[in-house]
Design a protein around this motif. Structure first.
Motif, short mmCIF file in Angstrom:
data_model
loop_
_atom_site.label_atom_id
_atom_site.label_comp_id
_atom_site.label_asym_id
_atom_site.label_seq_id
_atom_site.Cartn_x
_atom_site.Cartn_y
_atom_site.Cartn_z
N PHE A 1 0.83 -1.21 0.00
CA PHE A 1 0.00 0.00 0.00
C PHE A 1 0.87 1.27 0.00
O PHE A 1 1.99 1.27 0.51
N ASP A 2 0.31 2.33 -0.55
CA ASP A 2 0.99 3.64 -0.49
C ASP A 2 0.81 4.26 0.88
O ASP A 2 1.66 5.01 1.35
N VAL A 3 -0.34 3.98 1.49
CA VAL A 3 -0.66 4.56 2.79
C VAL A 3 -1.23 3.46 3.69
O VAL A 3 -2.09 2.69 3.24
N VAL A 4 -0.76 3.38 4.91
CA VAL A 4 -1.39 2.53 5.93
C VAL A 4 -1.76 3.43 7.10
O VAL A 4 -0.93 4.23 7.55
N VAL A 5 -3.00 3.33 7.56
CA VAL A 5 -3.40 4.08 8.76
C VAL A 5 -3.83 3.06 9.81
O VAL A 5 -4.79 2.31 9.61
N GLU A 6 -3.10 3.02 10.92
CA GLU A 6 -3.37 2.04 11.97
C GLU A 6 -4.32 2.66 12.99
O GLU A 6 -3.96 3.59 13.71
N CYS A 7 -5.54 2.14 13.03
CA CYS A 7 -6.58 2.70 13.92
C CYS A 7 -7.03 1.68 14.96
O CYS A 7 -7.93 1.97 15.74
N ALA A 8 -6.44 0.48 14.95
CA ALA A 8 -6.92 -0.57 15.85
C ALA A 8 -6.35 -0.38 17.26
O ALA A 8 -6.91 -0.90 18.22
N GLY A 9 -5.26 0.37 17.37
CA GLY A 9 -4.61 0.49 18.67
C GLY A 9 -3.96 -0.83 19.03
O GLY A 9 -4.23 -1.41 20.07
N ASN A 10 -3.09 -1.32 18.13
CA ASN A 10 -2.41 -2.59 18.32
C ASN A 10 -0.95 -2.41 17.91
O ASN A 10 -0.65 -2.20 16.73
N ALA A 11 -0.04 -2.48 18.90
CA ALA A 11 1.36 -2.14 18.64
C ALA A 11 2.00 -3.09 17.62
O ALA A 11 2.88 -2.68 16.86
N GLN A 12 1.57 -4.36 17.60
CA GLN A 12 2.13 -5.28 16.61
C GLN A 12 1.71 -4.86 15.19
O GLN A 12 2.53 -4.86 14.27
N LEU A 13 0.44 -4.46 15.05
CA LEU A 13 -0.02 -3.99 13.74
C LEU A 13 0.73 -2.72 13.33
O LEU A 13 0.97 -2.48 12.15
N MET A 14 1.07 -1.90 14.33
CA MET A 14 1.82 -0.67 14.03
C MET A 14 3.18 -1.02 13.43
O MET A 14 3.61 -0.43 12.45
N ALA A 15 3.86 -2.02 14.05
CA ALA A 15 5.16 -2.44 13.52
C ALA A 15 4.98 -3.09 12.15
O ALA A 15 5.76 -2.82 11.21
N ASP A 16 3.94 -3.91 12.02
CA ASP A 16 3.68 -4.59 10.74
C ASP A 16 3.45 -3.59 9.61
O ASP A 16 3.71 -3.90 8.44
N ALA A 17 2.93 -2.42 9.95
CA ALA A 17 2.59 -1.43 8.91
C ALA A 17 3.79 -1.10 8.03
O ALA A 17 3.65 -0.91 6.82
N LEU A 18 4.99 -1.09 8.63
CA LEU A 18 6.19 -0.76 7.83
C LEU A 18 6.40 -1.75 6.70
O LEU A 18 6.89 -1.38 5.63
N GLY A 19 6.04 -3.02 6.96
CA GLY A 19 6.25 -4.06 5.96
C GLY A 19 5.16 -4.12 4.91
O GLY A 19 5.23 -4.93 3.99
N ARG A 20 4.15 -3.28 5.04
CA ARG A 20 3.03 -3.32 4.10
C ARG A 20 3.09 -2.16 3.11
O ARG A 20 2.13 -1.91 2.39
#
Ligand SMILES: [Zn+2]
Ligand SMILES: [Zn+2]
Length: 341
Positions: free
Chosen positions: A226-245
């Motif tokens: 993706f060009d943009v990821v917005v993490e709204c779940a409030g989950n630190a693992q998903l926040m880290a995962d966002a870099l890889g997406r």
């Protein structure tokens, strides 16, 4: 007058009680109609967050307000619908001096209903005229979404600023989390023409499809980059995962909060190689300044016209102030307290 108060730091201390109804001459008297509840209120009630005003031992809750002006004056007319800017200047930093308390550099700001300033969970509140924002009457009770929408608009403004530091034509966005904030971000990105995928743990989220976005239940499905990821779940693992997406030049923006004591993991090459070679960025965003409030209110009006009835569905629970516990426990969308009809 009735107010919802809490002793900051004391779990389970939230209660409805009588507080002083004084409105100063320099203030606009605002009758509170409806008040949105969110995760921040939940954290304060759980004793994890919040600061009482100096010299006081309780805090009036509430920062997502829709109110009506009671008396002509200070540039407002009786009957005007208004909301109130949450964060106020620390009075001694560059960002606050430039009208951006959202970017305060000291942390000494105050916030209605959160930090050092009583909130709006009461029948009548006096507000400084320069902290009020007008809500168009066509928006009606959807104006209660002005505060969370302003935070989302601010986040997307910063996504564009960060991404725009280099040539960039973003098209594809991922929103993780489909609570009220995730849904608002989904609608806002659709308004801006993004192709949006929204994911959360729940099996279905009909509002996502209504926004013209694709809904995916979180799992192992490969969603691509993706060009943009917005993490709204409030989950630190998903926040880290966002870099890889992220695609090359992609930007990940974190707006959920995860205060759990834990470690998260990230593949070493994702940060050590791909983030560098792909010019990727990850940043956090909180709060909003006046221009974001005005842009958010304008966006709400455009959403209302483009997707009639959709935002009303987001406002899933509406209860009187005495039922604040039900509002705080609600997870089906945005719950609101009704202070007066
Ligand atoms: Zn909130
Ligand atoms: Zn400041």
């Amino acid at each position: 007058m009735k107010a919802l108060v809490v002793e900051p730091g004391v779990a389970g201390s939230a209660r409805v009680e009588d507080v002083d109804a004084h409105v100063a001459e320099a203030e606009v008297p605002v009758r509170v109609l409806e008040l949105g509840m969110c995760g921040t209120d939940r954290e304060i009630v759980e004793g994890l967050f919040g600061v009482a005003p100096e010299g006081e031992d309780f805090l009036v809750l509430g920062h997502e307000v829709l109110g009506v002006v009671e008396r002509d004056g200070h540039g407002f007319a009786r009957g005007d619908l208004v909301s109130g800017i949450v964060r106020r200047s620390c009075r001694h930093c560059l960002a606050c001096a430039e009208g951006s308390p959202d970017s305060c550099l000291t942390g000494d700001y105050s916030e209605r209903g959160i930090t050092r300033l009583h909130g709006y969970a009461r029948e009548l509140v006096g507000e400084a005229p320069d902290q009020l924002v007008p809500i168009p009457c066509e928006l009606g009770r959807l104006g209660v979404l002005a505060e969370p929408t302003s935070d989302c608009v601010r986040a997307i403004r910063h996504v564009r600023a960060v991404g725009g530091r280099q040539p960039w034509a973003p098209q594809r966005a991922l929103v993780t989390g489909a609570g009220a904030i995730g849904i608002l971000v989904t609608f806002l990105l659709r308004l801006e023409g993004f192709d949006v995928v929204t994911s959360s743990l729940e099996p279905a989220k009909p509002l996502v499809a209504e926004a013209g976005a694709e809904y995916v239940q979180a799992g192992d499905a490969d969603l691509g980059l993706f060009d943009v990821v917005v993490e709204c779940a409030g989950n630190a693992q998903l926040m880290a995962d966002a870099l890889g997406r992220l695609h090359r030049g992609g930007v990940a923006c974190l707006i959920g909060i995860d205060g759990r004591d834990q470690r998260v993991s990230l593949d070493g090459r994702t940060i050590g190689v791909d983030t560098v070679l792909g010019n990727r960025a990850l940043f956090g965003s909180v709060n909003a300044r006046r221009e974001d409030w005005l842009a958010g209110i304008d966006a709400l009006d455009r959403m209302r016209r483009r997707w009639p009835g959709a935002l009303e569905q987001l406002l899933g629970l509406r209860v009187p102030i005495d039922r604040f516990a039900d509002a705080l426990a609600y997870t089906g969308g945005k719950a609101t307290l009704v202070l007066s009809e």
